[in-house]
Design a protein around this motif. Structure first.
Motif, short mmCIF file in Angstrom:
data_model
loop_
_atom_site.label_atom_id
_atom_site.label_comp_id
_atom_site.label_asym_id
_atom_site.label_seq_id
_atom_site.Cartn_x
_atom_site.Cartn_y
_atom_site.Cartn_z
N LYS A 227 51.51 34.12 -63.84
CA LYS A 227 52.80 33.44 -63.75
C LYS A 227 52.60 31.95 -63.43
CE LYS A 227 55.47 37.53 -62.49
NZ LYS A 227 56.47 38.13 -61.55
N LEU A 228 51.53 31.38 -63.97
CA LEU A 228 51.12 30.03 -63.61
C LEU A 228 51.87 28.95 -64.38
CD1 LEU A 228 47.26 30.55 -63.37
CD2 LEU A 228 48.90 30.42 -61.49
N GLN A 229 52.49 29.27 -65.51
CA GLN A 229 53.14 28.24 -66.31
C GLN A 229 54.16 27.47 -65.49
OE1 GLN A 229 55.14 29.56 -69.86
NE2 GLN A 229 55.83 27.51 -70.41
N GLY A 230 54.08 26.15 -65.58
CA GLY A 230 55.04 25.28 -64.90
C GLY A 230 54.62 24.86 -63.51
N TYR A 231 53.58 25.51 -62.96
CA TYR A 231 53.13 25.15 -61.62
C TYR A 231 52.16 23.97 -61.68
CZ TYR A 231 55.17 29.17 -59.20
OH TYR A 231 56.04 30.07 -58.65
N HIS A 232 52.22 23.14 -60.65
CA HIS A 232 51.28 22.04 -60.48
C HIS A 232 49.89 22.65 -60.32
CE1 HIS A 232 49.27 18.74 -58.15
NE2 HIS A 232 49.91 18.01 -59.05
N ALA A 233 48.99 22.32 -61.25
CA ALA A 233 47.73 23.05 -61.35
C ALA A 233 46.86 22.91 -60.11
CB ALA A 233 46.98 22.60 -62.60
N ASN A 234 46.60 21.67 -59.69
CA ASN A 234 45.64 21.50 -58.60
C ASN A 234 46.20 21.87 -57.24
OD1 ASN A 234 42.92 20.77 -57.94
ND2 ASN A 234 43.77 19.05 -56.83
N THR A 235 47.50 22.04 -57.14
CA THR A 235 48.05 22.59 -55.90
C THR A 235 47.55 24.01 -55.68
OG1 THR A 235 50.05 21.22 -55.97
CG2 THR A 235 50.20 23.27 -54.74
N GLN A 236 47.37 24.73 -56.79
CA GLN A 236 47.06 26.16 -56.68
C GLN A 236 45.58 26.44 -56.44
OE1 GLN A 236 50.00 27.14 -56.42
NE2 GLN A 236 50.86 25.39 -57.54
N ILE A 237 44.69 25.64 -57.02
CA ILE A 237 43.26 25.98 -56.95
C ILE A 237 42.74 26.00 -55.52
CG2 ILE A 237 40.97 25.52 -57.92
CD1 ILE A 237 42.40 23.91 -60.16
N PRO A 238 43.09 25.02 -54.65
CA PRO A 238 42.62 25.12 -53.26
C PRO A 238 43.14 26.37 -52.54
CG PRO A 238 43.30 22.88 -53.76
CD PRO A 238 43.74 23.72 -54.92
N LYS A 239 44.32 26.87 -52.92
CA LYS A 239 44.81 28.11 -52.32
C LYS A 239 43.88 29.26 -52.66
CE LYS A 239 49.63 26.59 -52.97
NZ LYS A 239 50.89 26.85 -53.69
N ILE A 240 43.36 29.25 -53.89
CA ILE A 240 42.46 30.32 -54.32
C ILE A 240 41.10 30.17 -53.64
CG2 ILE A 240 41.51 31.51 -56.32
CD1 ILE A 240 44.64 31.32 -56.07
N LEU A 241 40.67 28.93 -53.41
CA LEU A 241 39.42 28.72 -52.65
C LEU A 241 39.56 29.29 -51.24
CD1 LEU A 241 38.53 25.10 -53.80
CD2 LEU A 241 37.33 27.21 -54.41
N GLY A 242 40.75 29.22 -50.68
CA GLY A 242 40.99 29.84 -49.38
C GLY A 242 40.81 31.34 -49.44
N LEU A 243 41.30 31.95 -50.53
CA LEU A 243 41.11 33.39 -50.69
C LEU A 243 39.63 33.74 -50.79
CD1 LEU A 243 43.88 34.38 -53.28
CD2 LEU A 243 44.01 34.38 -50.79
N CYS A 244 38.86 32.89 -51.46
CA CYS A 244 37.41 33.12 -51.57
C CYS A 244 36.77 33.17 -50.19
CB CYS A 244 36.75 32.02 -52.40
SG CYS A 244 37.23 32.02 -54.14
N SER A 245 37.09 32.19 -49.37
CA SER A 245 36.51 32.15 -48.03
C SER A 245 36.97 33.34 -47.20
CB SER A 245 36.89 30.83 -47.35
OG SER A 245 36.13 30.61 -46.18
#
Length: 716
Positions: A227-245
């Motif tokens: 459901k990523l369409q329309g979202y600011h792309a780089n706002t989301q990637i650091p959130k996913i890096l948090g999930l990785c950690s």
């Protein structure tokens, strides 16, 4: 398991680029980055702020990136000068930090407003401040890097106090209030707390990390929903890096599932040929490769490479390394000017355009910050050591050592030469095996299913193992139905060099300055995709020439690596069906434009919002705003004092809708309802006062359509 050391060969492609990046960072005055931090403690700064974003409501983010860059260069190059500057900055921060633990380049006021639970929020505005958590996160991240890479205990003490300050302030928020706060871009705050939990073992940091999970984004990913369409792309990637950690700290598989699904979705369905993603900073529809000036934000690829590092350590898949190779050579390496070290924000895929670089004085963009770090990170993915198996992911000349005492050297001129040598310089304990990546681009040509070339133990000291990874011209066809294609040599994206005749200065303070510049029509260059040798001739190891018969202007063009293409116009997407983002009737006469609902566009036009709501139309793949009675939105646009200039407003029509447009206190009303069936985005024009260089435009409505864009344009 990490290596104990890895040093690039100094005269290699990446070694030279790394030195250029280091010199750029060492030329930065740390006191100027610290300047706003002095102001926050009512002290006199010994230097003035840098300009641009470092003199706006996001100041201090550059300081965080600078600390990360210094720490990274100390780890990757051993630079004593970088270490000296790092220790200097950490020492200054220690004296400037407030007793309650707060430290930042911005005031604490927006955070204190949030701590009350009564605050306003938009995607890029929290408590009437531009992305405050994003700004302060960079400082958190820099301090953690200083501790992890350089064992700076003062940095850890400072960041723990900062973390405790925030944890205490946020403790009274309900879950609903916390999630409301996370609507605004907040960088990698989830990862900050997860990392601190891994460092200290303090359970309160794990609790905070999980509070910083943005459910609106993460829950669909856990369920493998795109459901990523329309979202600011780089706002989301650091959130996913948090999930990785968090996954690495807790073992909770839902975090791994979400991260892997996101990575696969972005790399396989939402990326361009060079490994970058997004247009105008946002995700479009799946498989869309719209060609514009604002494609491939460099921050995104910086973060996607870090995401790949995590995922590779989980799955050891060669395909993850294939993506990293694509992104590193074709975007990250290509985003730094080799002559000056200047960085790019966007890397345009629009045929006929050029790269736009930052000035060091005023262009402190987000991608300036990640650009400072990128050359220090060249070392990070070349090789890994897991359970006595060494994985060679990239063919970059270097020397590295493992924790078991083995030392290896990679010798190669790749991608200028296909030969790669691996020498065991020193033996250590155990019986390690070595796995060399069999690249995906080579597997396609050889129909090989082998992901790794394995060297089984026992390895012999002073023995050299030789490999050949022959490269050929190949085609990457886009999946957007346009028929466009890219030309590659092995993994290297090639660009047609159009020259720089009449090109403006490409190193600027404001990366948006050329957004309205008409692009010279690029020649159509195309030939048989199945017989490249009929119209492309190789002239040297990584240079080619096209046949004049295959160009619409009957000229022959040099094809060279995109990472070597600087200070010139170029083509990376070939064919004639260029799908541009800008479909307006004014694109060749525009003086200024605002994309409503998009962060950079609005901030650069001094927007003042009174209750209007931003959202996204998936049907038309466009952001915009709607207004209710009593709402308003105000912008300042450039006009042309010497020519007849008009205003155009774009909107998606709605029954009985209208827009009231006030320009410099003079108002007109524009009908905004559908005039015909299935009417799409519609434009209406309004007069502007004569002789004005700038105009202030306010929009109001009692029954608002979805308003997407404002433009001033020259009426011929």
């Amino acid at each position: 398991m990490s290596l104990t050391s890895l040093a690039l060969e100094k005269n290699s492609l990446f070694g030279v680029s790394q030195k250029t990046g280091l010199d750029y960072v060492l030329n930065i005055n740390p006191d100027r980055l610290l300047a706003p931090c002095y102001v926050n403690t009512s002290q006199i700064s010994p230097a003035k702020n840098y300009g641009g974003w470092e003199n706006m409501k996001i100041q201090g983010h550059g300081l965080g990136h600078y600390i990360s860059a210094l720490a990274g260069f100390v780890k990757s190059t051993g630079s004593s000068e970088a270490l000296e500057k790092l220790n200097y900055v950490i020492g200054k921060i220690k004296t400037l930090q407030r007793k309650d633990g707060f430290f930042a380049g911005i005031p604490s006021a927006p955070f204190e407003k949030v701590f009350t639970g009564n605050f306003t929020v938009e995607r890029f505005n929290l408590a009437d401040w531009w992305v405050p958590w994003y700004s302060i996160h960079k400082v958190y991240a820099g301090l953690i890097d200083a501790y992890l890479f350089c064992s700076n205990n003062d940095a850890l003490d400072i960041v723990i106090k900062m973390a405790d300050w925030a944890e205490k302030g946020l403790s009274n928020l309900t879950e609903e209030q916390f999630q409301k706060m996370l609507i605004c871009e907040h960088g990698g705050m989830c990862k900050v707390y997860a990392d601190l939990y891994k460092i200290t073992g303090e359970k309160k940091y794990l609790v905070m990390a999980e509070k910083f999970i943005h459910k609106e984004i993460v829950e669909p990913l856990i369920n493998k929903q795109d459901k990523l369409q329309g979202y600011h792309a780089n706002t989301q990637i650091p959130k996913i890096l948090g999930l990785c950690s968090l996954y690495e700290a807790t073992g909770k598989t839902e975090y791994k599932t979400a991260a892997e699904f996101f990575f696969n979705t972005v790399t396989q369905k939402r990326s361009y040929a060079i490994g970058g993603n997004s247009i105008s900073e946002h995700f479009g529809p799946e498989y869309s490769e719209l060609l514009g000036k604002e494609t491939c934000e460099t921050c995104n690829t910086y973060n996607m490479c870090e995401l790949a590092e995590h995922i590779f350590q989980w799955n050891k898949n060669s395909s993850t390394a294939d993506f990293y190779e694509t992104a590193l050579y074709n975007h990250i390496l290509a985003s730094q000017a080799p002559d000056t070290g200047a960085k790019t924000y966007f890397v345009s895929m629009l045929p006929g355009f050029f790269k736009v670089y930052c000035t060091q004085e005023n262009a402190w963009w987000c991608c300036t910050g990640t650009g400072l770090e990128n050359p220090a990170r060249y070392n990070r993915f070349i090789a890994f050591d897991f359970d006595d198996t060494v994985y060679i992911n990239l063919f970059i000349p270097c020397t590295f050592s493992t924790q078991s005492g083995w030392t290896y050297r990679i010798k190669t001129e790749f991608p200028y030469n296909s030969k790669v040598e691996l020498t065991v310089l020193k033996s250590g304990s155990g019986n390690p095996s070595v796995k060399i990546r069999n690249p995906g681009w080579l597997k396609k040509e050889t129909s090989s299913a082998q992901d790794w070339i394995c060297l089984e133990s026992p390895l012999e000291e002073n023995k050299t193992y030789t490999f050949d990874f022959p490269m050929k011209l190949n085609i990457r066809e886009t999946s957007d139905g346009s028929g466009n294609f890219n030309i590659l040599y092995g993994p290297i994206v090639l660009a047609a060099d159009l020259g720089n005749s009449g090109m403006p200065l490409d190193t600027v303070d404001n990366h948006l300055v050329y957004n309205n510049l008409p692009v010279e029509k690029a020649p159509e260059i195309s030939g048989s995709k199945n017989a490249l040798s009929e119209w492309i001739t190789q002239t040297s190891s990584l240079q080619f020439k096209t046949s004049s018969k295959c160009s619409s202007d009957k000229k022959s063009y040099v094809l060279k690596p995109f990472f070597e293409t600087h200070h010139t116009r170029y083509i990376t997407y070939f064919n004639s069906k260029y799908l541009e983002l800008d479909k307006s009737p004014y694109k060749n006469s525009t003086v200024d434009k605002i994309n409503l609902g998009l962060q950079q566009s609005e901030i650069e036009h001094q927007y003042k919002n009174n209750g209007s709501k931003s959202s996204f139309s998936s049907e038309f793949n466009v952001a915009g705003r709607t207004l209710e009675t009593g709402n308003s939105i105000t912008y300042t646009l450039k006009a042309d004092a010497k020519r007849y200039c008009k205003l155009a407003v774009a909107f998606i029509p709605k029954e009985n809708a209208s827009i009231c447009i006030t320009v410099n206190n003079s108002s007109i009303k524009v009908a905004a309802f559908p005039e015909k069936e299935n009417q799409g985005i519609t434009w209406k024009e309004a007069d502007l006062p004569d002789g004005e260089e700038n105009v202030t435009v306010t929009l109001t409505s009692e029954n608002s359509p979805f308003i997407t864009e404002l433009r001033t344009f020259v009426k011929v």
